[in-house]
Design a protein around this motif. Structure first.
Motif, PDB file in Angstrom:
ATOM      1  N   GLY A   1       0.805  -1.219   0.000  1.00 44.49           N
ATOM      2  CA  GLY A   1       0.000   0.000   0.000  1.00 44.49           C
ATOM      3  C   GLY A   1       0.835   1.265   0.000  1.00 44.49           C
ATOM      4  N   GLY A   2       2.142   1.129   0.193  1.00 46.30           N
ATOM      5  CA  GLY A   2       3.032   2.282   0.126  1.00 46.30           C
ATOM      6  C   GLY A   2       2.931   3.199   1.318  1.00 46.30           C
ATOM      7  N   GLU A   3       3.166   4.482   1.071  1.00 46.92           N
ATOM      8  CA  GLU A   3       3.149   5.532   2.085  1.00 46.92           C
ATOM      9  C   GLU A   3       4.183   5.320   3.186  1.00 46.92           C
ATOM     10  OE1 GLU A   3      -0.956   6.303   3.327  1.00 46.92           O
ATOM     11  OE2 GLU A   3      -0.976   7.776   1.706  1.00 46.92           O
ATOM     12  N   THR A   4       5.323   4.713   2.832  1.00 48.64           N
ATOM     13  CA  THR A   4       6.381   4.471   3.820  1.00 48.64           C
ATOM     14  C   THR A   4       7.650   5.255   3.513  1.00 48.64           C
ATOM     15  OG1 THR A   4       7.116   2.555   2.540  1.00 48.64           O
ATOM     16  CG2 THR A   4       5.595   2.139   4.374  1.00 48.64           C
ATOM     17  N   HIS A   5       7.886   5.569   2.249  1.00 43.02           N
ATOM     18  CA  HIS A   5       9.101   6.252   1.813  1.00 43.02           C
ATOM     19  C   HIS A   5       8.699   7.468   0.971  1.00 43.02           C
ATOM     20  CE1 HIS A   5      10.452   2.175   2.667  1.00 43.02           C
ATOM     21  NE2 HIS A   5      11.698   2.611   2.681  1.00 43.02           N
ATOM     22  N   PHE A   6       9.174   8.641   1.358  1.00 47.63           N
ATOM     23  CA  PHE A   6       8.825   9.862   0.641  1.00 47.63           C
ATOM     24  C   PHE A   6      10.068  10.681   0.330  1.00 47.63           C
ATOM     25  CE2 PHE A   6       4.731   8.757   2.227  1.00 47.63           C
ATOM     26  CZ  PHE A   6       3.824   9.326   1.351  1.00 47.63           C
ATOM     27  N   ALA A   7       9.955  11.494  -0.711  1.00 39.42           N
ATOM     28  CA  ALA A   7      10.973  12.485  -1.053  1.00 39.42           C
ATOM     29  C   ALA A   7      10.300  13.855  -0.973  1.00 39.42           C
ATOM     30  CB  ALA A   7      11.514  12.244  -2.454  1.00 39.42           C
ATOM     31  N   VAL A   8      10.969  14.794  -0.312  1.00 40.33           N
ATOM     32  CA  VAL A   8      10.429  16.137  -0.115  1.00 40.33           C
ATOM     33  C   VAL A   8      11.446  17.150  -0.630  1.00 40.33           C
ATOM     34  CG1 VAL A   8       9.815  17.856   1.628  1.00 40.33           C
ATOM     35  CG2 VAL A   8       9.051  15.510   1.899  1.00 40.33           C
ATOM     36  N   GLU A   9      10.966  18.078  -1.436  1.00 39.51           N
ATOM     37  CA  GLU A   9      11.763  19.226  -1.839  1.00 39.51           C
ATOM     38  C   GLU A   9      11.017  20.462  -1.344  1.00 39.51           C
ATOM     39  OE1 GLU A   9      13.747  21.250  -5.807  1.00 39.51           O
ATOM     40  OE2 GLU A   9      12.370  19.559  -6.033  1.00 39.51           O
ATOM     41  N   VAL A  10      11.693  21.275  -0.546  1.00 42.46           N
ATOM     42  CA  VAL A  10      11.028  22.419   0.073  1.00 42.46           C
ATOM     43  C   VAL A  10      11.955  23.631   0.061  1.00 42.46           C
ATOM     44  CG1 VAL A  10      11.666  21.627   2.403  1.00 42.46           C
ATOM     45  CG2 VAL A  10       9.777  23.208   2.137  1.00 42.46           C
ATOM     46  N   VAL A  11      11.373  24.770  -0.320  1.00 46.96           N
ATOM     47  CA  VAL A  11      12.073  26.046  -0.300  1.00 46.96           C
ATOM     48  C   VAL A  11      11.329  26.931   0.689  1.00 46.96           C
ATOM     49  CG1 VAL A  11      12.782  28.070  -1.631  1.00 46.96           C
ATOM     50  CG2 VAL A  11      12.791  25.793  -2.707  1.00 46.96           C
ATOM     51  N   SER A  12      12.054  27.435   1.692  1.00 44.93           N
ATOM     52  CA  SER A  12      11.410  28.234   2.736  1.00 44.93           C
ATOM     53  C   SER A  12      12.381  29.261   3.304  1.00 44.93           C
ATOM     54  CB  SER A  12      10.919  27.319   3.864  1.00 44.93           C
ATOM     55  OG  SER A  12      10.442  28.088   4.951  1.00 44.93           O
ATOM     56  N   ALA A  13      11.874  30.439   3.609  1.00 47.87           N
ATOM     57  CA  ALA A  13      12.669  31.471   4.273  1.00 47.87           C
ATOM     58  C   ALA A  13      13.101  31.005   5.660  1.00 47.87           C
ATOM     59  CB  ALA A  13      11.872  32.769   4.361  1.00 47.87           C
ATOM     60  N   ALA A  14      12.400  30.033   6.223  1.00 56.11           N
ATOM     61  CA  ALA A  14      12.760  29.493   7.550  1.00 56.11           C
ATOM     62  C   ALA A  14      14.146  28.854   7.532  1.00 56.11           C
ATOM     63  CB  ALA A  14      11.717  28.474   8.002  1.00 56.11           C
ATOM     64  N   PHE A  15      14.669  28.527   6.349  1.00 61.76           N
ATOM     65  CA  PHE A  15      15.976  27.880   6.239  1.00 61.76           C
ATOM     66  C   PHE A  15      17.131  28.872   6.106  1.00 61.76           C
ATOM     67  CE2 PHE A  15      13.394  24.400   4.013  1.00 61.76           C
ATOM     68  CZ  PHE A  15      13.150  23.741   5.208  1.00 61.76           C
ATOM     69  N   GLU A  16      16.829  30.157   5.918  1.00 58.03           N
ATOM     70  CA  GLU A  16      17.883  31.150   5.716  1.00 58.03           C
ATOM     71  C   GLU A  16      18.842  31.170   6.903  1.00 58.03           C
ATOM     72  OE1 GLU A  16      16.145  34.920   4.689  1.00 58.03           O
ATOM     73  OE2 GLU A  16      15.438  34.152   2.765  1.00 58.03           O
TER      74      GLU A  16
ATOM     75  N   VAL B   1      15.190  14.467   1.937  1.00 56.02           N
ATOM     76  CA  VAL B   1      14.881  15.885   2.061  1.00 56.02           C
ATOM     77  C   VAL B   1      15.865  16.733   1.267  1.00 56.02           C
ATOM     78  CG1 VAL B   1      14.656  17.825   3.659  1.00 56.02           C
ATOM     79  CG2 VAL B   1      13.930  15.547   4.380  1.00 56.02           C
ATOM     80  N   THR B   2      15.327  17.597   0.440  1.00 54.55           N
ATOM     81  CA  THR B   2      16.092  18.670  -0.181  1.00 54.55           C
ATOM     82  C   THR B   2      15.470  19.959   0.340  1.00 54.55           C
ATOM     83  OG1 THR B   2      16.477  17.362  -2.169  1.00 54.55           O
ATOM     84  CG2 THR B   2      16.801  19.741  -2.356  1.00 54.55           C
ATOM     85  N   ALA B   3      16.227  20.699   1.154  1.00 54.97           N
ATOM     86  CA  ALA B   3      15.710  21.907   1.810  1.00 54.97           C
ATOM     87  C   ALA B   3      16.600  23.089   1.438  1.00 54.97           C
ATOM     88  CB  ALA B   3      15.684  21.702   3.314  1.00 54.97           C
ATOM     89  N   ARG B   4      15.985  24.112   0.835  1.00 53.14           N
ATOM     90  CA  ARG B   4      16.731  25.291   0.403  1.00 53.14           C
ATOM     91  C   ARG B   4      16.028  26.555   0.865  1.00 53.14           C
ATOM     92  NH1 ARG B   4      16.094  22.487  -4.289  1.00 53.14           N
ATOM     93  NH2 ARG B   4      14.840  24.150  -5.191  1.00 53.14           N
ATOM     94  N   ALA B   5      16.832  27.601   1.043  1.00 52.39           N
ATOM     95  CA  ALA B   5      16.281  28.934   1.273  1.00 52.39           C
ATOM     96  C   ALA B   5      15.993  29.551  -0.093  1.00 52.39           C
ATOM     97  CB  ALA B   5      17.277  29.782   2.055  1.00 52.39           C
TER      98      ALA B   5
END
Length: 93
Positions: free
Chosen positions: A43-58, A86-90
């Motif tokens: 059924g999945g929902e166990t492994h995810f990839a997230v790319e997020v751009v947020s000012a919170a990372f500055e 996770v790919t997290a960028r400002a």
């Protein structure tokens, strides 16, 4: 009758939107690529990839950014989320 529980992808998106107010967010259920690996379930929902751009990372290190994302998703990890890429960028990076 109790309402249906939203899919994990929707819950991840909602948690990250609430915590990080991202200017860009992409969440992908990557579970099928991990079929047969540790933590995988039918059924999945166990492994995810997230790319997020947020000012919170500055001004934050890569580790601090990842920690912000992981902390925002603690309930999902407690509920069966096994792995998260996770790919997290400002903004502007």
């Amino acid at each position: 009758m109790t309402p249906p529980v939203p899919a994990r992808k929707s819950r991840i998106e909602a948690a990250l939107l609430a915590e990080l107010s991202p200017s860009y967010l992409n969440v992908v259920d990557d579970s099928e690529r991990h079929r047969g690996h540790g933590g995988w379930r039918e059924g999945g929902e166990t492994h995810f990839a997230v790319e997020v751009v947020s000012a919170a990372f500055e001004g934050k290190s890569r580790v601090a950014r990842q920690r912000l994302v992981m902390d925002a998703l603690k309930a999902e990890f407690d509920g069966g989320l096994h792995a998260l890429s996770v790919t997290a960028r400002a903004p502007g990076e």
